[in-house]
Design a protein around this motif. Structure first.
Motif, PDB file in Angstrom:
ATOM      1  N   LYS A   3       6.269  56.537  87.611  1.00 40.43           N
ATOM      2  CA  LYS A   3       6.014  56.684  89.049  1.00 40.43           C
ATOM      3  C   LYS A   3       6.023  58.146  89.478  1.00 40.43           C
ATOM      4  CE  LYS A   3       7.895  52.170  89.994  1.00 40.43           C
ATOM      5  NZ  LYS A   3       8.989  51.385  90.527  1.00 40.43           N
ATOM      6  N   GLU A   4       6.647  59.012  88.705  1.00 37.78           N
ATOM      7  CA  GLU A   4       6.721  60.438  89.021  1.00 37.78           C
ATOM      8  C   GLU A   4       5.456  61.194  88.605  1.00 37.78           C
ATOM      9  OE1 GLU A   4      10.409  62.420  87.855  1.00 37.78           O
ATOM     10  OE2 GLU A   4      11.226  60.416  87.478  1.00 37.78           O
ATOM     11  N   VAL A   5       4.648  60.603  87.735  1.00 36.52           N
ATOM     12  CA  VAL A   5       3.479  61.289  87.179  1.00 36.52           C
ATOM     13  C   VAL A   5       2.358  61.350  88.207  1.00 36.52           C
ATOM     14  CG1 VAL A   5       1.717  61.239  85.376  1.00 36.52           C
ATOM     15  CG2 VAL A   5       4.078  60.621  84.832  1.00 36.52           C
ATOM     16  N   ILE A   6       1.885  62.569  88.444  1.00 37.65           N
ATOM     17  CA  ILE A   6       0.762  62.778  89.358  1.00 37.65           C
ATOM     18  C   ILE A   6      -0.551  62.741  88.582  1.00 37.65           C
ATOM     19  CG2 ILE A   6      -0.337  64.458  90.883  1.00 37.65           C
ATOM     20  CD1 ILE A   6       2.523  65.428  91.579  1.00 37.65           C
ATOM     21  N   SER A   7      -0.547  63.393  87.419  1.00 33.20           N
ATOM     22  CA  SER A   7      -1.769  63.474  86.619  1.00 33.20           C
ATOM     23  C   SER A   7      -1.418  63.780  85.168  1.00 33.20           C
ATOM     24  CB  SER A   7      -2.670  64.581  87.170  1.00 33.20           C
ATOM     25  OG  SER A   7      -3.870  64.679  86.434  1.00 33.20           O
ATOM     26  N   ILE A   8      -2.332  63.417  84.284  1.00 34.74           N
ATOM     27  CA  ILE A   8      -2.228  63.794  82.880  1.00 34.74           C
ATOM     28  C   ILE A   8      -3.539  64.471  82.506  1.00 34.74           C
ATOM     29  CG2 ILE A   8      -1.992  62.995  80.500  1.00 34.74           C
ATOM     30  CD1 ILE A   8      -0.399  60.612  81.595  1.00 34.74           C
ATOM     31  N   LEU A   9      -3.451  65.712  82.059  1.00 30.48           N
ATOM     32  CA  LEU A   9      -4.639  66.472  81.691  1.00 30.48           C
ATOM     33  C   LEU A   9      -4.706  66.645  80.187  1.00 30.48           C
ATOM     34  CD1 LEU A   9      -4.493  69.380  84.310  1.00 30.48           C
ATOM     35  CD2 LEU A   9      -5.848  67.291  84.430  1.00 30.48           C
ATOM     36  N   SER A  56       2.845  67.957  76.179  1.00 31.48           N
ATOM     37  CA  SER A  56       3.114  66.817  75.316  1.00 31.48           C
ATOM     38  C   SER A  56       2.313  66.887  74.020  1.00 31.48           C
ATOM     39  CB  SER A  56       2.759  65.525  76.057  1.00 31.48           C
ATOM     40  OG  SER A  56       2.886  64.413  75.194  1.00 31.48           O
ATOM     41  N   PRO A  57       2.935  66.528  72.902  1.00 31.76           N
ATOM     42  CA  PRO A  57       2.205  66.457  71.631  1.00 31.76           C
ATOM     43  C   PRO A  57       1.419  65.152  71.493  1.00 31.76           C
ATOM     44  CG  PRO A  57       4.498  65.938  71.261  1.00 31.76           C
ATOM     45  CD  PRO A  57       4.366  66.295  72.721  1.00 31.76           C
ATOM     46  N   ILE A  58       1.465  64.310  72.524  1.00 30.70           N
ATOM     47  CA  ILE A  58       0.774  63.014  72.509  1.00 30.70           C
ATOM     48  C   ILE A  58      -0.518  63.135  73.306  1.00 30.70           C
ATOM     49  CG2 ILE A  58       0.980  60.565  73.098  1.00 30.70           C
ATOM     50  CD1 ILE A  58       4.056  60.992  72.977  1.00 30.70           C
ATOM     51  N   SER A  59      -1.589  62.550  72.816  1.00 33.52           N
ATOM     52  CA  SER A  59      -2.876  62.652  73.498  1.00 33.52           C
ATOM     53  C   SER A  59      -2.830  61.962  74.858  1.00 33.52           C
ATOM     54  CB  SER A  59      -3.992  62.041  72.645  1.00 33.52           C
ATOM     55  OG  SER A  59      -3.937  60.629  72.701  1.00 33.52           O
ATOM     56  N   SER A  60      -3.680  62.431  75.762  1.00 36.29           N
ATOM     57  CA  SER A  60      -3.721  61.860  77.109  1.00 36.29           C
ATOM     58  C   SER A  60      -4.120  60.387  77.073  1.00 36.29           C
ATOM     59  CB  SER A  60      -4.674  62.659  77.996  1.00 36.29           C
ATOM     60  OG  SER A  60      -5.964  62.711  77.428  1.00 36.29           O
ATOM     61  N   LEU A  61      -4.993  60.004  76.157  1.00 37.35           N
ATOM     62  CA  LEU A  61      -5.409  58.602  76.035  1.00 37.35           C
ATOM     63  C   LEU A  61      -4.234  57.718  75.621  1.00 37.35           C
ATOM     64  CD1 LEU A  61      -7.693  56.527  76.151  1.00 37.35           C
ATOM     65  CD2 LEU A  61      -8.225  57.102  73.786  1.00 37.35           C
ATOM     66  N   THR A  62      -3.439  58.175  74.664  1.00 39.09           N
ATOM     67  CA  THR A  62      -2.263  57.416  74.229  1.00 39.09           C
ATOM     68  C   THR A  62      -1.241  57.308  75.352  1.00 39.09           C
ATOM     69  OG1 THR A  62      -2.602  58.116  71.944  1.00 39.09           O
ATOM     70  CG2 THR A  62      -0.400  57.316  72.521  1.00 39.09           C
ATOM     71  N   LEU A  63      -1.016  58.397  76.089  1.00 35.56           N
ATOM     72  CA  LEU A  63      -0.088  58.363  77.209  1.00 35.56           C
ATOM     73  C   LEU A  63      -0.566  57.379  78.282  1.00 35.56           C
ATOM     74  CD1 LEU A  63       0.787  62.139  77.586  1.00 35.56           C
ATOM     75  CD2 LEU A  63       2.288  60.308  76.779  1.00 35.56           C
ATOM     76  N   GLN A 113       0.152  52.184  81.025  1.00 34.25           N
ATOM     77  CA  GLN A 113      -0.368  50.881  81.432  1.00 34.25           C
ATOM     78  C   GLN A 113       0.504  49.761  80.885  1.00 34.25           C
ATOM     79  OE1 GLN A 113      -4.372  51.287  79.955  1.00 34.25           O
ATOM     80  NE2 GLN A 113      -5.168  51.843  81.965  1.00 34.25           N
ATOM     81  N   PHE A 114       0.988  49.922  79.646  1.00 35.24           N
ATOM     82  CA  PHE A 114       1.856  48.917  79.046  1.00 35.24           C
ATOM     83  C   PHE A 114       3.172  48.814  79.818  1.00 35.24           C
ATOM     84  CE2 PHE A 114       5.319  47.898  76.062  1.00 35.24           C
ATOM     85  CZ  PHE A 114       4.952  46.606  75.724  1.00 35.24           C
ATOM     86  N   VAL A 115       3.765  49.963  80.119  1.00 36.59           N
ATOM     87  CA  VAL A 115       5.033  49.974  80.858  1.00 36.59           C
ATOM     88  C   VAL A 115       4.845  49.352  82.240  1.00 36.59           C
ATOM     89  CG1 VAL A 115       6.743  51.482  81.965  1.00 36.59           C
ATOM     90  CG2 VAL A 115       6.031  51.914  79.612  1.00 36.59           C
ATOM     91  N   ASN A 116       3.749  49.701  82.910  1.00 31.89           N
ATOM     92  CA  ASN A 116       3.483  49.130  84.232  1.00 31.89           C
ATOM     93  C   ASN A 116       3.261  47.626  84.161  1.00 31.89           C
ATOM     94  OD1 ASN A 116       3.789  51.539  85.573  1.00 31.89           O
ATOM     95  ND2 ASN A 116       1.632  52.055  85.460  1.00 31.89           N
ATOM     96  N   SER A 117       2.666  47.144  83.077  1.00 30.98           N
ATOM     97  CA  SER A 117       2.454  45.701  82.942  1.00 30.98           C
ATOM     98  C   SER A 117       3.780  44.976  82.746  1.00 30.98           C
ATOM     99  CB  SER A 117       1.501  45.388  81.784  1.00 30.98           C
ATOM    100  OG  SER A 117       2.106  45.666  80.534  1.00 30.98           O
ATOM    101  N   LEU A 118       4.766  45.642  82.138  1.00 28.74           N
ATOM    102  CA  LEU A 118       6.093  45.033  81.968  1.00 28.74           C
ATOM    103  C   LEU A 118       6.788  44.850  83.312  1.00 28.74           C
ATOM    104  CD1 LEU A 118       7.504  46.880  78.834  1.00 28.74           C
ATOM    105  CD2 LEU A 118       6.554  44.580  78.956  1.00 28.74           C
ATOM    106  N   ASP A 119       6.490  45.736  84.268  1.00 32.39           N
ATOM    107  CA  ASP A 119       7.107  45.645  85.587  1.00 32.39           C
ATOM    108  C   ASP A 119       6.697  44.380  86.331  1.00 32.39           C
ATOM    109  OD1 ASP A 119       8.440  48.014  85.207  1.00 32.39           O
ATOM    110  OD2 ASP A 119       6.960  49.225  86.282  1.00 32.39           O
ATOM    111  N   GLN A 120       5.619  43.735  85.909  1.00 33.02           N
ATOM    112  CA  GLN A 120       5.135  42.536  86.579  1.00 33.02           C
ATOM    113  C   GLN A 120       5.951  41.305  86.210  1.00 33.02           C
ATOM    114  OE1 GLN A 120       0.990  42.215  85.672  1.00 33.02           O
ATOM    115  NE2 GLN A 120       0.482  44.164  86.631  1.00 33.02           N
TER     116      GLN A 120
END
Length: 87
Positions: free
Chosen positions: A4-10, A55-62, A67-74
């Motif tokens: 929820k804190e993330v504004i953008s991932i570049l 981050s050493p993780i690609s933006s697509l993976t992040l 999306q997975f974490v947000n789906s768990l919130d449901q």
């Protein structure tokens, strides 16, 4: 950090190829608002209100992970009651 804190991932490549994005990251580094992980290559920048994380993780993976974490919130949280077995 919460999603929820993330504004953008570049993506790092888009920052390198965009003068505006590159200047933004450089300006934030001067203000010491960039957290770098020197041990690994930066593949993306996670931007929050107060900080930019390299981050050493690609933006697509992040994106997929968020999306997975947000789906768990449901799903409702269910707390199982555990009964202790006694003899």
């Amino acid at each position: 950090m919460s999603t929820k804190e993330v504004i953008s991932i570049l993506d790092h490549q888009s920052v390198k190829s965009s003068k505006i994005n590159k200047k933004f990251i450089e300006d934030e580094k001067r203000l010491k608002k960039v957290v770098e992980n020197s041990a690994e290559e930066t593949k993306s920048y996670v931007i929050t209100k107060d900080t930019i994380y390299c981050s050493p993780i690609s933006s697509l993976t992040l994106k997929r992970r968020a999306q997975f974490v947000n789906s768990l919130d449901q799903f409702p949280f269910v707390q199982a009651e555990v009964e202790e077995l006694t003899e």
